[in-house]
Design a protein around this motif. Structure first.
Motif, PDB file in Angstrom:
ATOM      1  N   ILE A  27      42.612 -22.169 -10.886  1.00 43.11           N
ATOM      2  CA  ILE A  27      44.252 -21.540 -10.598  1.00 43.11           C
ATOM      3  C   ILE A  27      43.941 -20.398  -9.697  1.00 43.11           C
ATOM      4  CG2 ILE A  27      45.974 -20.602 -12.087  1.00 43.11           C
ATOM      5  CD1 ILE A  27      44.567 -21.536 -14.368  1.00 43.11           C
ATOM      6  N   ILE A  28      44.227 -20.928  -8.376  1.00 37.26           N
ATOM      7  CA  ILE A  28      44.248 -20.162  -7.392  1.00 37.26           C
ATOM      8  C   ILE A  28      45.150 -19.773  -6.975  1.00 37.26           C
ATOM      9  CG2 ILE A  28      43.172 -19.950  -5.037  1.00 37.26           C
ATOM     10  CD1 ILE A  28      40.946 -22.067  -5.699  1.00 37.26           C
ATOM     11  N   ALA A  33      40.078 -15.727   3.454  1.00 41.97           N
ATOM     12  CA  ALA A  33      39.184 -16.568   4.398  1.00 41.97           C
ATOM     13  C   ALA A  33      38.473 -17.627   3.493  1.00 41.97           C
ATOM     14  CB  ALA A  33      38.181 -15.631   5.127  1.00 41.97           C
ATOM     15  N   MET A  34      38.204 -18.744   4.396  1.00 49.26           N
ATOM     16  CA  MET A  34      37.345 -19.700   3.952  1.00 49.26           C
ATOM     17  C   MET A  34      36.673 -19.962   5.152  1.00 49.26           C
ATOM     18  SD  MET A  34      39.565 -22.333   1.666  1.00 49.26           S
ATOM     19  CE  MET A  34      38.092 -23.131   0.821  1.00 49.26           C
ATOM     20  N   GLY A  99      37.828 -13.226  -0.803  1.00 53.12           N
ATOM     21  CA  GLY A  99      39.176 -12.802  -1.270  1.00 53.12           C
ATOM     22  C   GLY A  99      40.127 -13.640  -1.833  1.00 53.12           C
ATOM     23  N   VAL A 100      39.482 -14.092  -3.048  1.00 50.81           N
ATOM     24  CA  VAL A 100      40.069 -15.165  -3.916  1.00 50.81           C
ATOM     25  C   VAL A 100      41.015 -14.575  -4.938  1.00 50.81           C
ATOM     26  CG1 VAL A 100      39.781 -17.039  -5.024  1.00 50.81           C
ATOM     27  CG2 VAL A 100      38.290 -16.646  -3.249  1.00 50.81           C
ATOM     28  N   TYR A 101      42.400 -14.665  -5.203  1.00 52.05           N
ATOM     29  CA  TYR A 101      42.864 -14.207  -6.333  1.00 52.05           C
ATOM     30  C   TYR A 101      43.049 -15.434  -7.149  1.00 52.05           C
ATOM     31  CZ  TYR A 101      43.993  -9.981  -4.018  1.00 52.05           C
ATOM     32  OH  TYR A 101      44.040  -8.624  -3.358  1.00 52.05           O
ATOM     33  N   SER A 105      42.556 -12.343 -11.907  1.00 54.32           N
ATOM     34  CA  SER A 105      40.907 -11.731 -11.208  1.00 54.32           C
ATOM     35  C   SER A 105      40.922 -11.825  -9.718  1.00 54.32           C
ATOM     36  CB  SER A 105      39.716 -12.633 -11.778  1.00 54.32           C
ATOM     37  OG  SER A 105      39.731 -12.393 -13.122  1.00 54.32           O
ATOM     38  N   TYR A 106      40.188 -11.107  -9.106  1.00 55.69           N
ATOM     39  CA  TYR A 106      39.920 -11.022  -7.723  1.00 55.69           C
ATOM     40  C   TYR A 106      38.385 -11.277  -7.701  1.00 55.69           C
ATOM     41  CZ  TYR A 106      39.152  -9.428  -3.002  1.00 55.69           C
ATOM     42  OH  TYR A 106      38.841  -9.187  -1.676  1.00 55.69           O
ATOM     43  N   LEU A 107      38.238 -12.201  -6.853  1.00 58.78           N
ATOM     44  CA  LEU A 107      36.873 -12.353  -6.465  1.00 58.78           C
ATOM     45  C   LEU A 107      36.401 -12.239  -4.836  1.00 58.78           C
ATOM     46  CD1 LEU A 107      36.616 -15.994  -8.331  1.00 58.78           C
ATOM     47  CD2 LEU A 107      35.852 -13.727  -9.218  1.00 58.78           C
TER      48      LEU A 107
END
Length: 121
Positions: A27-28, A33-34, A99-101, A105-107
């Protein structure tokens, strides 16, 4: 919470091409950045190429002009087109999302399991 699934590695002769794909699932809400890193035996992991959600790109000097990174933000997928491959490109290639929301949560960093790329001379 977030998984990165890579595909497209394999064995190719020098001068050939491969295309790597990496899809993020979960659930992004957003990914800053990737990109792709690689690690050859006995060497440190190094950045190959990265692309932000805004379209900025960064390439290692050793792959400039040969590799192209692209990204489908809607699908949370990143691609790496690798042309004119050289034996020194042989490595395990890892997908990275920075920098994944996701959910609440933030990863900072998420890594894929890696895919082997072998270039024969």
């Amino acid at each position: 919470q977030v998984q990165l699934v890579e595909s497209g590695g394999g064995l190719v002769q020098a001068g050939g091409s491969l295309r790597l794909s990496c899809a993020a699932s979960g659930i992004i809400f957003s990914i800053n950045a990737m990109g792709w890193y690689r690690q050859a035996p006995g060497k440190q992991r190094e950045l190959v190429a990265a692309r932000t959600s805004g379209g900025s790109t960064n390439y290692a000097d050793s792959v400039k002009g040969r590799f192209t990174i692209s990204r489908d933000n809607a699908k949370n997928t990143v691609y790496l087109q690798m042309n004119s491959l050289k034996p020194e490109d042989t490595a395990v290639y890892y997908c990275n999302a920075g920098g994944v929301y996701v959910g609440s949560s933030y990863l900072r960093d998420v890594w894929g399991q890696g895919t082997q790329v072998t270039v024969s001379s």
